[in-house]
Design an enzyme around this catalytic site. Structure first.
Site, mmCIF file in Angstrom:
data_model
loop_
_atom_site.group_PDB
_atom_site.id
_atom_site.type_symbol
_atom_site.label_atom_id
_atom_site.label_comp_id
_atom_site.label_asym_id
_atom_site.label_seq_id
_atom_site.Cartn_x
_atom_site.Cartn_y
_atom_site.Cartn_z
ATOM 1 N N GLU A 173 0.791 -1.249 -0.046
ATOM 2 C CA GLU A 173 -0.024 -0.067 -0.003
ATOM 3 C C GLU A 173 0.961 1.238 0.132
ATOM 4 O OE1 GLU A 173 -2.650 -0.119 3.464
ATOM 5 O OE2 GLU A 173 -3.753 -1.718 2.615
ATOM 6 N N ARG A 231 -14.356 -10.380 14.833
ATOM 7 C CA ARG A 231 -14.397 -10.733 16.043
ATOM 8 C C ARG A 231 -14.683 -9.476 16.919
ATOM 9 N NH1 ARG A 231 -9.850 -8.320 17.126
ATOM 10 N NH2 ARG A 231 -8.034 -8.394 15.288
HETATM 11 P P1 ADP Z 1 -2.978 -5.168 11.421
HETATM 12 O O1 ADP Z 1 -3.997 -6.120 10.848
HETATM 13 O O2 ADP Z 1 -1.739 -5.902 11.502
HETATM 14 O O3 ADP Z 1 -3.243 -4.565 12.759
HETATM 15 P P2 ADP Z 1 -3.566 -3.108 9.835
HETATM 16 O O4 ADP Z 1 -3.842 -3.053 8.232
HETATM 17 O O5 ADP Z 1 -5.038 -3.043 10.433
HETATM 18 O O6 ADP Z 1 -2.944 -4.239 10.206
HETATM 19 O O7 ADP Z 1 -2.895 -1.593 9.952
HETATM 20 C C1 ADP Z 1 -2.339 -1.542 11.367
HETATM 21 C C2 ADP Z 1 -2.112 0.052 11.231
HETATM 22 O O8 ADP Z 1 -0.901 0.418 10.388
HETATM 23 C C3 ADP Z 1 -3.051 0.975 11.167
HETATM 24 O O9 ADP Z 1 -3.906 1.498 12.361
HETATM 25 C C4 ADP Z 1 -2.051 2.068 10.885
HETATM 26 O O10 ADP Z 1 -1.575 2.810 11.819
HETATM 27 C C5 ADP Z 1 -0.788 1.514 10.059
HETATM 28 N N1 ADP Z 1 -1.029 1.381 8.421
HETATM 29 C C6 ADP Z 1 -1.736 0.385 8.133
HETATM 30 N N2 ADP Z 1 -1.934 0.817 6.725
HETATM 31 C C7 ADP Z 1 -1.148 2.107 6.368
HETATM 32 C C8 ADP Z 1 -1.012 2.902 5.270
HETATM 33 N N3 ADP Z 1 -1.441 2.231 3.925
HETATM 34 N N4 ADP Z 1 -0.217 4.078 5.520
HETATM 35 C C9 ADP Z 1 0.102 4.464 6.769
HETATM 36 N N5 ADP Z 1 -0.062 3.552 7.743
HETATM 37 C C10 ADP Z 1 -0.766 2.447 7.704
#
Ligand code: ADP
Length: 681
Positions: A200, A291
């Site tokens: 991303e 969940r």
């Molecule tokens: P996980 O499932 O491992 O928790 P997430 O996809 O929910 O992963 O992302 C966790 C955190 O990472 C988000 O809360 C955000 O802080 C950061 N994050 C995720 N995607 C991005 C992005 N494209 N750009 C910047 N920060 C991101």
């Protein structure tokens, strides 16, 4: 409604689910590993079944054992909690096959959202906005690299099967991509058994805002508003709040409706969270967690609803208890996750026995009709005397507060954190307090980089009530000494029993202390002359009196014009002082008892925590620079790279890939002399 359920989890969430069962008159069955035979969650349930060894793989991840336990105990349903098997399709399937209801969404919905990549494809077709990136099936390394170049740096690599921030890597430059990809894939494979990744665009200064959704089997789907979880370390949440501060009501509605659309797109049932990443007024779908979330209590606090009760009702086929127009927000709630960890050492997990544990006065998940609301709530899976082991998540407790406004909730949180006392593992309590009282957090200027950007302020040394704490430590030591002497002389007054004390003649006693944090030794000289008592340290002499307070560990003292009360928890020669919202530790240098102690050798490289060696990056004879990565360890499912503390030559590597190592074990021998000579030459 069910009359008996099995809780396929441990720790605070198992206790949390058991509390709702108790309130609703549903019998609960716990499962436990070898390490958890005496755990709090076992005591919280009506029955308990042993399911295997200490590691999660041998116990809480054993689908067969858990289904067998559910069958044998006659449970009609299984609540998976969060983590472990909560988002595991095979587990949900096995429950259904055994005729046991899985308290969660249908298998197809878990599958659809289980892969971040597939979920993104699905959301794209449901017109839910997405972060620019690549989530295709083709995982060829060269192709991934080209995609990253095309997206433009920085990019974020994520494990498609990931969660909990594991496997995520920010890549700043094209030349760093290949190494980051390898590391991401390695962590993804070991944590999730699947090394598929997606890429991303890495957004700068985004907020993490998520929406709680709920759906029943009759077609009803609602959103229970939003939570801001922007304050993160290592992409893991530290502080969460509801509602998200500063969100205009139209945006709140738009996000809620987008979340409902996402849930409907996968025929969702039960509790789910749709996570969005937000910059300015734009928000993009990140993932859906199928969940109950760790941070669900803040939603419970602002809606007054018991989400576990909703889960149980929906799983039993009942309609959602409320419709969208009936759902209302009330006040503001904040949750702080209290972890056994070292914030100053990169948030490394810390383990050990909780020798002393005192949480603020609050409600341990309040039971009663409308009982989820309280000014202060503590959800914890451990008690004093329990041990934080390397086997599971090192969370000690969740501290949740509610206030009429965010300001009120903030001051309540700060107050509550001041009352937390933990002796044993290191904790993040002081760090949480610093964030909560920091300007960016208290003003609501939130984004996911908050901790990093304010690193220096959040980690700088603070002024602690040093003189007051020393006075209390001295009081506790004098009390202990006097107390022991008093027992010998059958005289209850510690003053008349103090060793070396002579009535009407000058008496002095030197108390040798070591300030644990500053690693500095200093003497405190207690003197009594007639009725006058003084305490002298740091070149300052003050009048001194002390007394025992009410309750265990409580002491009071006056030092000059200062009056201080607090608690001193004594652990051998270590005096842990809690006063004025701070924790200080002093070691009594009992010179006679420690005459034989030795110093640690130089050039040793030791494991900072118990874990497993997953990569050895150097061989004996290798010359390394300061900071050169030497060994990669895995502990609590996270990778930790151990670098050379200084330049030198590796003379011996003591562990191999796959070896389990204990906390403090020497990993390799680094010959530091060689480098010093080489530089001289
Ligand atoms: P996980 O499932 O491992 O928790 P997430 O996809 O929910 O992963 O992302 C966790 C955190 O990472 C988000 O809360 C955000 O802080 C950061 N994050 C995720 N995607 C991005 C992005 N494209 N750009 C910047 N920060 C991101």
């Amino acid at each position: 409604m069910f009359n008996k359920i099995l809780i396929a989890n441990r720790g605070e969430i198992a206790c949390r689910v058991a509390a709702t069962c108790k309130r609703l008159g549903i019998a609960s069955v716990a499962v436990y590993s070898d390490a958890d035979a005496n755990a709090k969650h076992v005591a919280a349930c009506d029955e308990a079944v042993h399911i295997g060894g200490a590691t999660a793989a041998e116990s809480y991840l054993r689908v067969d054992r858990i289904v067998q336990a559910a069958r044998a105990s006659g449970a009609q349903a299984v609540h998976p909690g969060y983590g472990f098997l909560s988002e595991n399709e095979a587990f949900a399937q096995a429950c259904e096959a055994a005729g046991i209801a899985f308290i969660g969404p249908p298998v197809e919905a878990i599958a659809a959202m289980g892969s971040k990549a597939a979920a993104k494809a699905l959301m794209q077709s449901a017109s839910v906005p997405l972060v620019p990136g690549y989530h295709g099936d083709d995982q060829d390394a060269a192709l991934l690299h080209r995609e990253a170049d095309a997206i433009g740096y920085p990019v974020l690599l994520k494990a498609s099967a990931g969660g909990g921030g594991k496997g995520m890597r920010v890549v700043e430059r094209s030349e760093d991509f290949d190494a980051a990809l390898a590391s991401c894939k390695r962590e993804a494979a070991s944590s999730f058994g699947n090394d598929r990744v997606l890429i991303e665009k890495y957004l700068t200064r985004p907020r993490h805002v998520e929406v709680q959704v709920f759906a029943d089997t009759l077609g009803g789907t609602v959103y229970l508003f939003d939570r801001d979880c922007s304050v993160q370390r290592r992409h893991q949440k530290v502080l969460e709040e509801a509602p998200a501060p500063g969100l205009p009501s139209e945006m709140r509605r738009a996000m809620g409706e987008a979340a409902v659309a996402a849930a409907r797109a996968v025929n969702y049932v039960g509790a789910g969270t749709v996570e969005f990443i937000m910059t300015g007024a734009d928000f993009y779908f990140m993932e859906m967690n199928t969940r109950l979330q760790v941070e669900h209590p803040v939603t419970e606090m602002v809606t007054g609803l018991d989400l576990v009760e909703w889960q149980l009702r929906v799983a039993a086929g009942e309609p959602l208890p409320l419709t969208q127009p009936e759902l209302k927000l009330d006040g503001h709630a904040i949750e702080a996750r209290i972890y056994a960890e070292h914030p100053a050492r990169g948030f490394l997990p810390s383990t050990g026995r909780l020798k002393h544990l005192r949480m603020p006065k609050g409600v341990e998940f309040a039971i009663g009709s409308g009982g989820v609301k309280a000014a202060v709530r503590i959800d914890s899976g451990v008690r004093e005397g329990d041990t934080i082991t390397p086997f599971y998540d090192p969370m000690i407790a969740k501290l949740i507060v509610h206030g009429a406004t965010r300001e009120e909730a903030l001051s309540r949180m700060s107050h509550a954190l001041r009352a937390c006392e933990v002796v044993g593992p290191h904790t993040n309590v002081e760090f949480l307090q610093r964030i909560v009282t920091s300007v960016p957090f208290s003003s609501g200027d939130l984004d996911t980089g908050l901790i990093e950007r304010h690193h220096d302020a959040l980690f700088s040394a603070t002024r602690k009530p040093f003189r007051e704490a020393v006075a209390l430590a001295c009081a506790a030591l004098l009390n202990r000494e006097g107390g022991e002497a008093a027992r010998n002389t059958h005289d209850a007054s510690p003053w008349s029993a103090l060793s070396h004390w002579r009535l009407n003649s000058g008496y002095t006693q030197t108390l040798n202390w070591r300030d644990v944090e500053k690693e500095a030794d200093f003497p405190a000289i207690f003197a009594r002359d007639g009725a006058a008592q003084t305490l002298t340290f740091d070149d300052v002499s003050d009048r001194f009196t002390w007394w025992r307070g009410d309750g265990p560990h409580a002491f009071g003292a006056t030092l000059g014009d200062q009056h201080v009360t607090g608690r001193v928890f004594i652990d051998g020669d270590a005096f842990h002082v809690f006063c004025r919202g701070d924790a200080l530790a002093f070691e009594w240098q009992n010179l006679l008892a420690h005459a034989a102690d030795t110093e640690h050798g130089e050039g040793r490289l030791t494991a900072p925590m118990p874990g497993k060696v997953i990569a050895v990056l150097v061989e004996p004879g290798a010359m390394v620079e300061k900071g050169t990565p030497l060994i990669v360890m895995e502990a609590m499912k996270m990778e930790h790279t151990i670098g050379a503390p200084t330049a030198g030559t590796v003379s011996e590597v003591l562990y191999a890939v796959g070896d389990q190592v204990a906390d403090g074990a020497q990993l390799l021998v680094l010959d530091v002399e060689w480098a010093a000579h080489a530089r001289c030459a």
